[in-house]
Design a protein around this motif. Structure first.
Motif, PDB file in Angstrom:
ATOM      1  N   THR A 103      51.688  10.495  -1.398  1.00  0.00           N
ATOM      2  CA  THR A 103      52.616  11.590  -1.117  1.00  0.00           C
ATOM      3  C   THR A 103      51.931  12.857  -0.620  1.00  0.00           C
ATOM      4  O   THR A 103      52.614  13.795  -0.215  1.00  0.00           O
ATOM      5  N   SER A 104      50.606  12.880  -0.619  1.00  0.00           N
ATOM      6  CA  SER A 104      49.868  14.078  -0.217  1.00  0.00           C
ATOM      7  C   SER A 104      49.304  13.928   1.191  1.00  0.00           C
ATOM      8  O   SER A 104      48.926  12.832   1.610  1.00  0.00           O
ATOM      9  N   THR A 105      49.224  15.035   1.908  1.00  0.00           N
ATOM     10  CA  THR A 105      48.555  15.036   3.207  1.00  0.00           C
ATOM     11  C   THR A 105      47.055  15.067   2.977  1.00  0.00           C
ATOM     12  O   THR A 105      46.584  15.435   1.901  1.00  0.00           O
ATOM     13  N   LEU A 106      46.289  14.684   3.998  1.00  0.00           N
ATOM     14  CA  LEU A 106      44.840  14.553   3.813  1.00  0.00           C
ATOM     15  C   LEU A 106      44.168  15.875   3.477  1.00  0.00           C
ATOM     16  O   LEU A 106      43.104  15.908   2.867  1.00  0.00           O
ATOM     17  N   GLN A 107      44.791  17.016   3.861  1.00  0.00           N
ATOM     18  CA  GLN A 107      44.191  18.314   3.544  1.00  0.00           C
ATOM     19  C   GLN A 107      44.166  18.590   2.045  1.00  0.00           C
ATOM     20  O   GLN A 107      43.311  19.325   1.549  1.00  0.00           O
TER      21      GLN A 107
END
Length: 458
Positions: A133-137
């Protein structure tokens, strides 16, 4: 407008990470709870009396069943979703603490500790949920919260046990578990899991909630669909034996298992579980409580530093730096113990303690904290649920084995030899990561997945 999209996405992803990581907070609480429960049961005023053997099982039963819970959660995640598996974890915690609160026998305490152990062993659902659910940043940053949260959980458990009767502590923790269960309703199911079940509309709706920005949603949805379609096409062409041999399924598991084995025998969890005996082997005047407090404080402090530096350096570089520091610290302590361990008047008696405390700082800067990140990132979405749970099952078995082996090892070899073993394993961990595992910082899950496609037609 783009900035507004980004702010909303970060808030929602952060909220999901916090709600998921409450499982990890409970792990720290459960690990520390026995340290406050057992002393209270041993007082003259305690209505429930325990023997030394019973106190040992009260402390260890939680850890033993963590591996069972970890294996069980893989089936739950893949069949019923990440969200439902997370909620079931909090249900187990609620009933486990209630049983402990109402316990009027040792068997009831065993049952409560076993159920809370099963629940905290299901913490791999938090790793998978965050990864998907998280973006790579922000993915690595969210995962790097795990160790400081565990340490905070241990401290919280100590504080509750210091000020409250053990039953009242359990009652408060059961209420907290219930609150965590309700909070899960706020967040949607993982878009990757929904897509794997061919629930396209729900997957798009979930991705919209997590990403907000329409352009980002379109691009990521296409990547997820392409990756899963490619994997499904591969499975249709292979036999059952060949499916088991798929590189993307078994290779990261084997490599991470070797890495975990090396790190477990590099001292960290052994010292946590046997702090009193370990520090006594140095013949130090520092009492066990002070030693434990220093250890937890250093671990928490260095884990917070890790949160700051994780976004500034490559993952492999941090592990190499961390592992090298741990290896050197233990090596210096081993040399000192070899030269002066049996001396009556030890020069600089504090030196080996400083070396061990230095190793605590170094291990939190990469060697131990990076385990959560690697374990969450390296598996492809199609097998992430089951393989992650299998990996963490193996991790807890290795941790239990290392903790159980140490007392026997202490009876047969010198302290300097044990420190040397820790040093060698830390060095081997460093070299292993440097030459076998891929760099994941700044890469999407799809890009990481491509690393395992070298020797199969995927």
């Amino acid at each position: 407008m783009a900035s507004n999209f980004t702010e909303k996405a970060v808030v929602r992803q952060s909220l999901t990470a916090v709600i998921s990581l409450m499982v990890v907070l409970h792990m720290g609480i459960c690990l520390g709870y026995s340290a406050v429960l057992i002393p209270q049961l041993r007082t003259k005023e305690s209505l429930l009396k325990i023997t030394n053997s019973e106190s040992s099982w009260i402390a260890s039963s939680n850890t033993v069943f963590m591996s069972v819970g970890s294996l069980f959660t893989g089936i739950l995640m893949d069949n019923y979703g990440r969200k439902r598996a997370l909620q079931l974890t909090y249900i187990f915690l609620f009933f486990g603490w209630i049983i402990i609160f109402r316990a009027d026998s040792v068997l009831a305490l065993y049952l409560g500790r076993i159920i809370t152990g099963l629940a905290t062993g299901m913490d791999s659902v938090a790793v998978v949920y965050i990864v998907e659910t998280s973006t790579l940043q922000y993915r690595a940053m969210f995962l790097s919260w795990m160790t400081p949260i565990i340490m905070f959980g241990v401290l919280l458990s100590y504080m509750l046990g210091h000020f409250l009767f053990w039953k009242y502590s359990a009652l408060i923790l059961s209420f907290f578990s219930g609150v965590c269960f309700i909070q899960v309703f706020i967040i949607p199911e993982s878009p990757s899991w929904l897509l794997s079940k061919n629930r396209i509309e729900e997957a798009v709706k979930s991705l919209k909630w997590f990403r907000v920005d329409p352009q980002y949603i379109f691009v990521e949805m296409k990547e997820l669909q392409a990756s899963m379609l490619q994997f499904e096409n591969c499975l249709e062409k292979t036999s059952i034996i060949e499916k088991i041999k798929l590189t993307r399924a078994w290779k990261p598991f084997i490599l991470l298992t070797i890495y975990f084995c090396l790190t477990q025998f590099s001292g960290d969890n052994i010292i946590i579980s046997h702090a009193v005996n370990f520090y006594q082997s140095f013949d130090t005047p520092i009492d066990p409580f002070t030693s434990t407090l220093i250890f937890i404080s250093l671990r928490l402090f260095s884990s917070l530093i890790f949160l700051i530096i994780i976004g500034k350096f490559n993952n492999k570089s941090l592990i190499v730096f961390s592992g090298t520091g741990v290896s050197i610290s233990y090596l210096l302590a081993a040399v000192y113990q070899y030269l002066y361990g049996s001396a009556e008047n030890k020069p600089m008696f504090w030196f080996p303690l400083v070396c061990v405390w230095s190793s605590v700082i170094f291990t939190s800067l990469g060697l131990s904290n990076m385990s959560w990140i690697l374990g969450g990132e390296l598996f492809p979405s199609s097998v992430r649920g089951f393989m992650s749970s299998l990996l963490w099952t193996t991790f807890y078995i290795l941790m239990f084995s290392a903790i159980q082996i140490y007392p026997s090892l202490e009876n047969y070899v010198r302290t300097s030899d044990i420190l040397l073993i820790f040093s060698i394993n830390a060095l081997l961990s460093t070299l292993f990561v440097k030459y076998t595992l891929p760099e994941t910082r700044g890469k999407t899950l799809t890009e990481i997945e491509k690393f395992w496609r070298n020797d199969v037609n995927l």
